[in-house]
Design an enzyme around this catalytic site. Structure first.
Site, PDB file in Angstrom:
ATOM      1  N   GLU A 155       0.847  -1.192   0.000  1.00 26.20           N
ATOM      2  CA  GLU A 155       0.000   0.000   0.000  1.00 26.20           C
ATOM      3  C   GLU A 155       0.884   1.245   0.000  1.00 26.20           C
ATOM      4  O   GLU A 155       1.586   1.509   0.975  1.00 26.20           O
ATOM      5  CB  GLU A 155      -0.913   0.027   1.223  1.00 26.20           C
ATOM      6  CG  GLU A 155      -1.763   1.294   1.314  1.00 26.20           C
ATOM      7  CD  GLU A 155      -2.460   1.480   2.649  1.00 26.20           C
ATOM      8  OE1 GLU A 155      -2.808   2.633   2.971  1.00 26.20           O
ATOM      9  OE2 GLU A 155      -2.653   0.480   3.375  1.00 26.20           O
ATOM     10  N   ARG A 163       0.630  10.418   0.190  1.00 24.95           N
ATOM     11  CA  ARG A 163       0.975  11.503   1.112  1.00 24.95           C
ATOM     12  C   ARG A 163       2.211  12.273   0.685  1.00 24.95           C
ATOM     13  O   ARG A 163       2.622  13.214   1.367  1.00 24.95           O
ATOM     14  CB  ARG A 163       1.215  10.941   2.522  1.00 24.95           C
ATOM     15  CG  ARG A 163       0.025  10.196   3.103  1.00 24.95           C
ATOM     16  CD  ARG A 163       0.322   9.707   4.512  1.00 24.95           C
ATOM     17  NE  ARG A 163      -0.674   8.761   4.988  1.00 24.95           N
ATOM     18  CZ  ARG A 163      -0.615   8.143   6.155  1.00 24.95           C
ATOM     19  NH1 ARG A 163       0.404   8.375   6.967  1.00 24.95           N
ATOM     20  NH2 ARG A 163      -1.554   7.288   6.516  1.00 24.95           N
ATOM     21  N   THR A 171      -4.750   6.196   1.385  1.00 25.66           N
ATOM     22  CA  THR A 171      -5.166   7.567   1.656  1.00 25.66           C
ATOM     23  C   THR A 171      -5.993   8.146   0.509  1.00 25.66           C
ATOM     24  O   THR A 171      -5.852   9.316   0.150  1.00 25.66           O
ATOM     25  CB  THR A 171      -3.955   8.489   1.965  1.00 25.66           C
ATOM     26  OG1 THR A 171      -2.947   7.764   2.653  1.00 25.66           O
ATOM     27  CG2 THR A 171      -4.388   9.652   2.850  1.00 25.66           C
ATOM     28  N   LYS A 229     -11.279  -1.717   6.592  1.00 18.18           N
ATOM     29  CA  LYS A 229     -10.072  -1.343   7.326  1.00 18.18           C
ATOM     30  C   LYS A 229     -10.499  -0.770   8.679  1.00 18.18           C
ATOM     31  O   LYS A 229     -11.355   0.108   8.738  1.00 18.18           O
ATOM     32  CB  LYS A 229      -9.293  -0.301   6.515  1.00 18.18           C
ATOM     33  CG  LYS A 229      -8.165   0.408   7.261  1.00 18.18           C
ATOM     34  CD  LYS A 229      -7.530   1.443   6.338  1.00 18.18           C
ATOM     35  CE  LYS A 229      -6.527   2.321   7.060  1.00 18.18           C
ATOM     36  NZ  LYS A 229      -5.852   3.267   6.147  1.00 18.18           N
TER      37      LYS A 229
END
Length: 213
Positions: free
Chosen positions: A47, A51, A74, A134
């Site tokens: 993953e 960011r 994200t 999640k």
């Protein structure tokens, strides 16, 4: 892609290894050797969090590594979904979930691991058809004890807890019947990436890959 189809694909991906590395990549040069090291160590599902400015380019590089399954973390907006898909992401991860984001992922045929922190959020996602979610932020929300408590009345949902998960506490989560894998950043320390210590990262990945589920 329906929510049920997305969850089925997410479950298939999450079952590949007990740990999904959660990666923050600052240097594009680190992307490919990092992916190679993690895959070699037995952690094929990666993953890459959106960011940093080079995150999408990192996904493109890592997607070239044989045996790797690269996703984008994200995800917050439809634009993030489109960019991640274009970069070659095979799945998406979000810290929470909105109808807009869920619809964008479904329209883009991008399997999403949507974030939930409470029983109500897990129920809302389940109502839409998401049975794989999640749990985030895991430790801040009470850790494995909280996830076990949520799982008792909502056994239909399987989780990937992320946020504060470490080698030390990962077994607590993985012992739960409603946990399929965990997400963690400890397998790719920034200092090791900067030093180019890819063998060290291979060793950390191997250790994580041996965690029992």
């Amino acid at each position: 892609m329906t929510p049920a189809e997305a969850s089925a694909k997410s479950l298939e991906i999450c079952r590949k290894a007990p740990v999904i590395p959660v990666l923050v990549i600052d240097e594009l040069a680190h992307a490919r050797p990092l992916a190679e090291a993690l895959v070699k160590g037995g952690l094929p599902v990666l993953e890459v969090t959106l960011r940093t400015p080079i995150a999408l380019d990192a996904i493109r590089e890592m997607a070239k590594v044989e045996g790797g399954i690269v996703g984008a973390g994200t995800l917050l907006t439809p634009a993030d979904v489109a960019a991640a898909k274009e970069a070659g992401a095979l799945f998406g991860v979000s810290p929470g979930a909105t109808d807009t984001l869920l619809s964008a992922c479904e329209a883009a045929d991008l399997p999403l691991l949507p974030g939930a922190a409470t029983a109500s959020e897990a129920m809302a996602l389940l109502e839409r058809g998401y049975t794989v979610q999640k749990f985030f932020p895991a430790e801040a929300n009470g850790g494995a004890k909280a996830l076990k408590a949520i799982g008792a009345p909502i056994p239909q949902v399987t989780f990937c807890p992320t946020g504060g998960v470490s080698l030390k506490n990962a077994p607590d989560y993985l012992s739960l019947s409603n946990t399929v894998c965990v997400g963690g950043s400890w397998v790719a320390p920034k200092e090791m990436m900067v030093a180019g210590d890819w063998d060290g990262i291979v060793a950390l990945a191997q250790e994580a890959a041996q965690l029992a589920r």
